[in-house]
Write a protein that holds these residues in place. Structure first.
Motif, PDB file in Angstrom:
ATOM      1  N   ALA A   1      17.118 -28.357 -22.101  1.00 55.34           N
ATOM      2  CA  ALA A   1      18.286 -28.512 -23.015  1.00 55.34           C
ATOM      3  C   ALA A   1      18.591 -27.403 -23.695  1.00 55.34           C
ATOM      4  N   LEU A   2      17.429 -26.759 -24.103  1.00 61.25           N
ATOM      5  CA  LEU A   2      17.591 -25.889 -25.387  1.00 61.25           C
ATOM      6  C   LEU A   2      18.310 -24.444 -24.610  1.00 61.25           C
ATOM      7  N   SER A   3      17.611 -24.445 -23.524  1.00 52.76           N
ATOM      8  CA  SER A   3      18.173 -23.016 -22.670  1.00 52.76           C
ATOM      9  C   SER A   3      19.543 -23.376 -22.245  1.00 52.76           C
ATOM     10  N   ALA A   4      20.069 -24.274 -22.108  1.00 48.27           N
ATOM     11  CA  ALA A   4      21.376 -24.847 -22.037  1.00 48.27           C
ATOM     12  C   ALA A   4      22.395 -25.166 -23.107  1.00 48.27           C
ATOM     13  N   ASP A   5      21.669 -24.743 -24.148  1.00 45.92           N
ATOM     14  CA  ASP A   5      22.166 -25.180 -25.534  1.00 45.92           C
ATOM     15  C   ASP A   5      22.968 -26.364 -25.643  1.00 45.92           C
ATOM     16  N   ARG A   6      21.973 -27.553 -25.192  1.00 44.75           N
ATOM     17  CA  ARG A   6      22.311 -28.842 -25.156  1.00 44.75           C
ATOM     18  C   ARG A   6      21.262 -29.576 -25.980  1.00 44.75           C
ATOM     19  N   ARG A   7      21.668 -30.883 -26.386  1.00 47.99           N
ATOM     20  CA  ARG A   7      20.722 -31.574 -27.435  1.00 47.99           C
ATOM     21  C   ARG A   7      19.695 -32.221 -26.569  1.00 47.99           C
ATOM     22  N   PRO A   8      18.582 -31.933 -26.787  1.00 51.14           N
ATOM     23  CA  PRO A   8      17.651 -32.743 -26.149  1.00 51.14           C
ATOM     24  C   PRO A   8      17.476 -34.154 -26.356  1.00 51.14           C
ATOM     25  N   LYS A   9      16.819 -34.876 -25.459  1.00 47.83           N
ATOM     26  CA  LYS A   9      16.855 -36.487 -25.600  1.00 47.83           C
ATOM     27  C   LYS A   9      15.395 -37.054 -25.853  1.00 47.83           C
ATOM     28  N   VAL A  10      15.628 -38.190 -26.614  1.00 52.10           N
ATOM     29  CA  VAL A  10      14.262 -39.025 -27.044  1.00 52.10           C
ATOM     30  C   VAL A  10      14.761 -40.043 -26.099  1.00 52.10           C
ATOM     31  N   PHE A  11      13.664 -40.607 -25.259  1.00 55.09           N
ATOM     32  CA  PHE A  11      13.759 -41.706 -24.423  1.00 55.09           C
ATOM     33  C   PHE A  11      13.260 -43.155 -25.115  1.00 55.09           C
ATOM     34  N   GLY A  12      14.093 -43.842 -25.834  1.00 55.98           N
ATOM     35  CA  GLY A  12      13.822 -44.959 -26.469  1.00 55.98           C
ATOM     36  C   GLY A  12      13.472 -44.952 -27.982  1.00 55.98           C
ATOM     37  N   ASP A  13      14.128 -45.755 -28.690  1.00 58.72           N
ATOM     38  CA  ASP A  13      13.717 -45.794 -30.083  1.00 58.72           C
ATOM     39  C   ASP A  13      13.415 -47.152 -30.731  1.00 58.72           C
TER      40      ASP A  13
ATOM     41  N   LEU B   1      -0.801 -28.572 -32.208  1.00 54.29           N
ATOM     42  CA  LEU B   1       0.698 -28.676 -31.857  1.00 54.29           C
ATOM     43  C   LEU B   1       1.499 -27.356 -31.651  1.00 54.29           C
ATOM     44  N   GLU B   2       1.576 -26.642 -32.904  1.00 51.29           N
ATOM     45  CA  GLU B   2       2.394 -25.371 -32.857  1.00 51.29           C
ATOM     46  C   GLU B   2       1.986 -24.591 -31.862  1.00 51.29           C
ATOM     47  N   GLN B   3       0.708 -24.437 -31.686  1.00 53.05           N
ATOM     48  CA  GLN B   3       0.275 -23.424 -30.701  1.00 53.05           C
ATOM     49  C   GLN B   3       0.652 -23.804 -29.319  1.00 53.05           C
ATOM     50  N   MET B   4       0.616 -25.312 -29.098  1.00 53.67           N
ATOM     51  CA  MET B   4       0.953 -25.527 -27.506  1.00 53.67           C
ATOM     52  C   MET B   4       2.311 -25.423 -27.565  1.00 53.67           C
ATOM     53  N   VAL B   5       3.295 -25.611 -28.666  1.00 51.15           N
ATOM     54  CA  VAL B   5       4.786 -25.274 -28.315  1.00 51.15           C
ATOM     55  C   VAL B   5       5.161 -23.727 -28.073  1.00 51.15           C
ATOM     56  N   ARG B   6       4.233 -22.911 -28.856  1.00 51.62           N
ATOM     57  CA  ARG B   6       4.420 -21.577 -28.971  1.00 51.62           C
ATOM     58  C   ARG B   6       3.851 -21.152 -27.635  1.00 51.62           C
ATOM     59  N   GLY B   7       2.928 -21.268 -27.162  1.00 47.86           N
ATOM     60  CA  GLY B   7       2.561 -21.026 -25.705  1.00 47.86           C
ATOM     61  C   GLY B   7       3.297 -21.525 -24.562  1.00 47.86           C
ATOM     62  N   ALA B   8       3.944 -22.835 -24.645  1.00 44.30           N
ATOM     63  CA  ALA B   8       4.965 -23.094 -23.498  1.00 44.30           C
ATOM     64  C   ALA B   8       6.196 -22.450 -23.523  1.00 44.30           C
TER      65      ALA B   8
ATOM     66  N   THR C   1       9.212 -31.041 -33.773  1.00 45.23           N
ATOM     67  CA  THR C   1       8.305 -29.620 -33.935  1.00 45.23           C
ATOM     68  C   THR C   1       8.882 -28.633 -33.223  1.00 45.23           C
ATOM     69  N   ILE C   2       9.376 -28.881 -31.726  1.00 46.32           N
ATOM     70  CA  ILE C   2       9.859 -28.037 -30.917  1.00 46.32           C
ATOM     71  C   ILE C   2      10.968 -27.360 -31.350  1.00 46.32           C
ATOM     72  N   LEU C   3      11.962 -28.130 -31.979  1.00 45.20           N
ATOM     73  CA  LEU C   3      13.023 -27.263 -32.605  1.00 45.20           C
ATOM     74  C   LEU C   3      12.883 -26.733 -33.641  1.00 45.20           C
ATOM     75  N   ALA C   4      11.693 -26.830 -34.263  1.00 44.59           N
ATOM     76  CA  ALA C   4      11.618 -25.969 -35.701  1.00 44.59           C
ATOM     77  C   ALA C   4      10.847 -24.744 -35.307  1.00 44.59           C
ATOM     78  N   VAL C   5       9.739 -24.951 -34.235  1.00 45.44           N
ATOM     79  CA  VAL C   5       9.005 -23.779 -33.502  1.00 45.44           C
ATOM     80  C   VAL C   5      10.123 -22.483 -33.083  1.00 45.44           C
ATOM     81  N   VAL C   6      11.182 -23.152 -32.242  1.00 44.52           N
ATOM     82  CA  VAL C   6      11.999 -22.255 -31.650  1.00 44.52           C
ATOM     83  C   VAL C   6      13.318 -22.104 -32.218  1.00 44.52           C
ATOM     84  N   GLU C   7      13.059 -22.545 -33.625  1.00 42.71           N
ATOM     85  CA  GLU C   7      14.246 -22.124 -34.561  1.00 42.71           C
ATOM     86  C   GLU C   7      15.493 -22.906 -34.105  1.00 42.71           C
TER      87      GLU C   7
END
Length: 342
Positions: free
Chosen positions: A200-212, A312-319, A268-274
């Motif tokens: 989603a981020l690579s396509a400039d789309r909003r990512p999805k959360v499945f279920g709230d 978690l932040e290291q996991m996101v940065r590595g991925a 967290t992902i959105l924050a790490v990748v700004e």
């Protein structure tokens, strides 16, 4: 002597190959490349192409060189998808394990590390589950992994020389360094959370959360996330302990013992990748997703001396680093084209 890794060309399997090589150990891979990649296997490692439920393919991989033991990862995953095609999952995961056990017995190979899953628990009771907790899988995928554990248990009773353990993964994320051939080991899964958000981020789309509407603090699923490099190191420790003749427990949880909500992960992902400006959308639940799965990892720390080292932040940065590395986008596009064609 080598360790055979079934499914060793996949996202998790390729990291385990790297972990074995880092210990100076010889490995060989059996993979049908349905979800793995030939380039994920270093040029120094022999790759046998074939399915684990194919007796001839398993026999060829075991007979090509002396084999010390097997790490069995090959099979289908994804709880939600298994609801739609359950027979595919039973064929790959149950029949594949049966065939492998039969072939190991015929050759007197008696060391086995099985890639199991926290999906065998289903929704857990309480805050955290240990290895003796109730197993009530909520998807054919989880059921197939539980049956795999039963097959190994029963074969070990019939064949006491078989030393084994099953590693019940929780949610595996992150990426380690590139291979010696310069290939980044990226999770290209069509269903896992990190690649779904990254697409989603690579396509400039909003990512999805499945279920709230789950019975959790923020309404989204709670999961225990572990870095794939930490997970790979746990496999190598299991293999080396079996080589030493250690009697291991039938199963070990492999996780951090900490629950994080899907909303929390996405934020967290959105924050790490700004990209916090992009936000995310909440959509309907996926079938087969339990509300909360968090594992007690006390047993593996006690027996293996293993603890996850990446937060978690290291996991996101590595991925994200692997996702944006040269060649990763082309491989992702090829996977997407194959999915659409299929």
């Amino acid at each position: 002597m080598a360790w055979l890794l079934t499914g060793g060309a996949g996202y998790i399997g390729s990291h385990i190959v790297q972990a074995f090589l880092a210990q100076g150990r010889e490995v060989v891979v059996l993979d049908d490349l349905s979800s793995g990649f030939r380039e994920f296997v270093p040029g120094s490692v022999t790759l046998h192409e074939g399915r684990v439920e194919d007796e001839a393919a398993v026999a060829a991989a075991l007979d090509a060189q002396p084999v010390e033991g097997v790490v069995h990862l090959a099979g289908l995953k994804y709880a939600g998808e298994s609801v739609n095609v359950p027979l595919d999952f039973y064929r790959a995961n149950v029949e594949g394990t049966r065939v492998l056990l039969e072939q190991l017995a015929q050759r007197g190979i008696d060391r086995l590390v099985f890639s199991s899953s926290s999906a065998t628990y289903g929704t857990i009771e309480g805050e955290i589950v240990d290895e003796d907790g109730a197993q009530r899988p909520e998807s054919p995928y989880g059921e197939s992994k539980l049956i795999g554990e039963w097959l190994i248990r029963d074969q070990a009773r019939a064949r006491p020389s078989l030393r084994h353990t099953s590693l019940r993964y929780f949610n595996v994320v992150g990426s380690g360094p590139a291979t010696a051939d310069g290939v980044s080991l990226v999770d290209h899964s069509p269903y896992n959370l990190f690649p779904l958000v990254f697409r989603a981020l690579s396509a400039d789309r909003r990512p999805k959360v499945f279920g709230d509407d789950y019975p959790t603090e923020d309404g989204s699923c709670i999961r225990d996330y572990v870095d794939v490099v930490d997970l790979a190191e746990a496999h190598v420790r299991a293999a080396l302990l079996l080589e030493e003749g250690r009697e291991l427990a039938p199963a070990y949880n492999v996780g951090r013992g900490e629950g994080v909500s899907v909303r929390g992960i996405v934020e967290t992902i959105l924050a790490v990748v700004e990209r916090e400006d992009l936000g995310y959308d909440v959509v309907a639940r996926r079938p087969g997703d339990p509300a909360r799965v968090v594992g007690d990892a006390t047993r593996i720390e006690r027996d293996f001396g293993w603890k996850p080292g990446r937060d978690l932040e290291q996991m996101v940065r590595g991925a994200w680093t692997a996702w944006t590395a040269p060649g990763a986008a082309e491989r992702e596009a090829a996977q997407d084209a194959a999915r659409r064609a299929g």
